[in-house]
Design a protein around this motif. Structure first.
Motif, PDB file in Angstrom:
ATOM      1  N   LEU A  85     -14.526   8.182  -5.974  1.00 48.30           N
ATOM      2  CA  LEU A  85     -13.308   7.641  -6.568  1.00 48.30           C
ATOM      3  C   LEU A  85     -13.241   6.129  -6.372  1.00 48.30           C
ATOM      4  CD1 LEU A  85     -10.647   7.963  -8.067  1.00 48.30           C
ATOM      5  CD2 LEU A  85      -9.577   8.589  -5.887  1.00 48.30           C
ATOM      6  N   GLY A  86     -13.595   5.660  -5.190  1.00 50.54           N
ATOM      7  CA  GLY A  86     -13.606   4.220  -4.920  1.00 50.54           C
ATOM      8  C   GLY A  86     -14.571   3.475  -5.829  1.00 50.54           C
ATOM      9  N   GLN A  87     -15.748   4.061  -6.056  1.00 51.83           N
ATOM     10  CA  GLN A  87     -16.726   3.430  -6.946  1.00 51.83           C
ATOM     11  C   GLN A  87     -16.222   3.417  -8.393  1.00 51.83           C
ATOM     12  OE1 GLN A  87     -19.411   1.657  -6.056  1.00 51.83           O
ATOM     13  NE2 GLN A  87     -18.591   2.038  -4.018  1.00 51.83           N
ATOM     14  N   ARG A  88     -15.567   4.496  -8.783  1.00 49.76           N
ATOM     15  CA  ARG A  88     -14.992   4.576 -10.136  1.00 49.76           C
ATOM     16  C   ARG A  88     -13.895   3.523 -10.317  1.00 49.76           C
ATOM     17  NH1 ARG A  88     -11.916   9.856 -12.084  1.00 49.76           N
ATOM     18  NH2 ARG A  88     -11.343   9.165 -14.152  1.00 49.76           N
ATOM     19  N   ILE A  89     -13.066   3.344  -9.297  1.00 44.66           N
ATOM     20  CA  ILE A  89     -12.015   2.327  -9.343  1.00 44.66           C
ATOM     21  C   ILE A  89     -12.639   0.948  -9.427  1.00 44.66           C
ATOM     22  CG2 ILE A  89     -10.177   1.242  -7.978  1.00 44.66           C
ATOM     23  CD1 ILE A  89      -9.570   4.128  -6.913  1.00 44.66           C
ATOM     24  N   TYR A  90     -13.633   0.687  -8.600  1.00 43.25           N
ATOM     25  CA  TYR A  90     -14.310  -0.615  -8.605  1.00 43.25           C
ATOM     26  C   TYR A  90     -14.899  -0.926  -9.978  1.00 43.25           C
ATOM     27  CZ  TYR A  90     -17.668  -4.282  -7.441  1.00 43.25           C
ATOM     28  OH  TYR A  90     -18.381  -5.446  -7.421  1.00 43.25           O
ATOM     29  N   ALA A  91     -15.470   0.076 -10.624  1.00 39.64           N
ATOM     30  CA  ALA A  91     -16.147  -0.130 -11.898  1.00 39.64           C
ATOM     31  C   ALA A  91     -15.189  -0.305 -13.073  1.00 39.64           C
ATOM     32  CB  ALA A  91     -17.092   1.046 -12.178  1.00 39.64           C
ATOM     33  N   SER A  92     -13.966   0.283 -12.991  1.00 39.99           N
ATOM     34  CA  SER A  92     -13.145   0.268 -14.208  1.00 39.99           C
ATOM     35  C   SER A  92     -11.651   0.037 -14.006  1.00 39.99           C
ATOM     36  CB  SER A  92     -13.354   1.577 -14.969  1.00 39.99           C
ATOM     37  OG  SER A  92     -13.044   2.678 -14.146  1.00 39.99           O
ATOM     38  N   ILE A  93     -11.272  -0.535 -12.859  1.00 42.61           N
ATOM     39  CA  ILE A  93      -9.859  -0.861 -12.640  1.00 42.61           C
ATOM     40  C   ILE A  93      -9.750  -2.333 -12.245  1.00 42.61           C
ATOM     41  CG2 ILE A  93      -7.844  -0.415 -11.157  1.00 42.61           C
ATOM     42  CD1 ILE A  93      -8.407   1.807 -13.217  1.00 42.61           C
ATOM     43  N   SER A  94      -8.789  -3.019 -12.837  1.00 40.51           N
ATOM     44  CA  SER A  94      -8.596  -4.448 -12.578  1.00 40.51           C
ATOM     45  C   SER A  94      -7.750  -4.687 -11.337  1.00 40.51           C
ATOM     46  CB  SER A  94      -7.916  -5.103 -13.779  1.00 40.51           C
ATOM     47  OG  SER A  94      -6.580  -4.610 -13.896  1.00 40.51           O
ATOM     48  N   LYS A  95      -7.767  -5.936 -10.877  1.00 41.78           N
ATOM     49  CA  LYS A  95      -6.932  -6.319  -9.741  1.00 41.78           C
ATOM     50  C   LYS A  95      -5.459  -6.091 -10.064  1.00 41.78           C
ATOM     51  CE  LYS A  95      -9.587  -9.855  -7.355  1.00 41.78           C
ATOM     52  NZ  LYS A  95      -9.604 -11.259  -6.916  1.00 41.78           N
ATOM     53  N   GLU A  96      -5.060  -6.430 -11.280  1.00 39.82           N
ATOM     54  CA  GLU A  96      -3.668  -6.260 -11.690  1.00 39.82           C
ATOM     55  C   GLU A  96      -3.244  -4.792 -11.632  1.00 39.82           C
ATOM     56  OE1 GLU A  96      -0.811  -6.939 -15.612  1.00 39.82           O
ATOM     57  OE2 GLU A  96      -2.836  -7.787 -15.610  1.00 39.82           O
ATOM     58  N   ALA A  97      -4.076  -3.903 -12.169  1.00 46.26           N
ATOM     59  CA  ALA A  97      -3.756  -2.467 -12.138  1.00 46.26           C
ATOM     60  C   ALA A  97      -3.747  -1.945 -10.703  1.00 46.26           C
ATOM     61  CB  ALA A  97      -4.754  -1.683 -12.989  1.00 46.26           C
ATOM     62  N   TRP A  98      -4.653  -2.444  -9.858  1.00 43.93           N
ATOM     63  CA  TRP A  98      -4.687  -2.009  -8.467  1.00 43.93           C
ATOM     64  C   TRP A  98      -3.394  -2.420  -7.757  1.00 43.93           C
ATOM     65  CZ3 TRP A  98      -6.739   1.606  -5.831  1.00 43.93           C
ATOM     66  CH2 TRP A  98      -6.689   1.584  -4.440  1.00 43.93           C
ATOM     67  N   GLN A  99      -2.897  -3.616  -8.040  1.00 41.49           N
ATOM     68  CA  GLN A  99      -1.634  -4.061  -7.448  1.00 41.49           C
ATOM     69  C   GLN A  99      -0.477  -3.169  -7.908  1.00 41.49           C
ATOM     70  OE1 GLN A  99      -1.228  -6.278  -4.944  1.00 41.49           O
ATOM     71  NE2 GLN A  99      -3.465  -6.267  -4.973  1.00 41.49           N
ATOM     72  N   GLN A 100      -0.510  -2.747  -9.169  1.00 42.18           N
ATOM     73  CA  GLN A 100       0.509  -1.827  -9.673  1.00 42.18           C
ATOM     74  C   GLN A 100       0.442  -0.509  -8.898  1.00 42.18           C
ATOM     75  OE1 GLN A 100      -0.045  -1.380 -13.913  1.00 42.18           O
ATOM     76  NE2 GLN A 100       0.448  -3.520 -14.325  1.00 42.18           N
ATOM     77  N   TRP A 101      -0.787  -0.035  -8.649  1.00 38.39           N
ATOM     78  CA  TRP A 101      -0.941   1.202  -7.882  1.00 38.39           C
ATOM     79  C   TRP A 101      -0.379   1.038  -6.471  1.00 38.39           C
ATOM     80  CZ3 TRP A 101      -0.768   5.941  -6.830  1.00 38.39           C
ATOM     81  CH2 TRP A 101      -1.171   6.417  -5.587  1.00 38.39           C
ATOM     82  N   LEU A 102      -0.681  -0.074  -5.814  1.00 37.38           N
ATOM     83  CA  LEU A 102      -0.201  -0.285  -4.447  1.00 37.38           C
ATOM     84  C   LEU A 102       1.326  -0.243  -4.391  1.00 37.38           C
ATOM     85  CD1 LEU A 102      -2.661  -3.021  -3.128  1.00 37.38           C
ATOM     86  CD2 LEU A 102      -2.693  -0.552  -2.677  1.00 37.38           C
ATOM     87  N   ALA A 103       1.992  -0.811  -5.379  1.00 38.99           N
ATOM     88  CA  ALA A 103       3.454  -0.762  -5.437  1.00 38.99           C
ATOM     89  C   ALA A 103       3.923   0.681  -5.636  1.00 38.99           C
ATOM     90  CB  ALA A 103       3.970  -1.663  -6.555  1.00 38.99           C
ATOM     91  N   HIS A 104       3.247   1.412  -6.522  1.00 42.76           N
ATOM     92  CA  HIS A 104       3.606   2.813  -6.776  1.00 42.76           C
ATOM     93  C   HIS A 104       3.358   3.656  -5.517  1.00 42.76           C
ATOM     94  CE1 HIS A 104       4.417   6.283  -9.348  1.00 42.76           C
ATOM     95  NE2 HIS A 104       3.369   6.874  -8.796  1.00 42.76           N
TER      96      HIS A 104
END
Length: 90
Positions: A26-45
């Motif tokens: 899952l971490g590798q999948r996130i690294y390959a296809s999720i942006s910093k902006e989307a990751w920040q949205q996830w952290l807030a969620h």
């Protein structure tokens, strides 16, 4: 030089993460296809989920729940707030 990915969450090109933020596939999948902006949205969620559900992040059941919610939020687009959640007023 920054890395660019086509973000699966935002459906556009954006700045990629600097490292895999989660262990395993899952971490590798996130690294390959999720942006910093989307990751920040996830952290807030994620913070909202932890606070509203009074979760303990050290509990293995909580980590499993958050992993499932992370996948829904970032890739399936169907993550919802906890029942009864009302966002704070500005």
């Amino acid at each position: 030089m920054t890395r660019t990915v086509h973000c699966a969450k935002l459906d556009r090109e954006a700045e990629g993460l600097e490292f895999a933020p989660w262990p395993g596939e899952l971490g590798q999948r996130i690294y390959a296809s999720i942006s910093k902006e989307a990751w920040q949205q996830w952290l807030a969620h994620q913070t909202m989920l932890i606070n509203e559900n009074r979760l303990n992040p050290l509990d293995p059941k909580t980590r499993s729940f958050l992993s499932e919610e992370m996948e829904k939020f970032l890739f399936a687009g169907d993550a919802a707030p906890p029942p009864g959640y009302t966002p704070p007023e500005d």
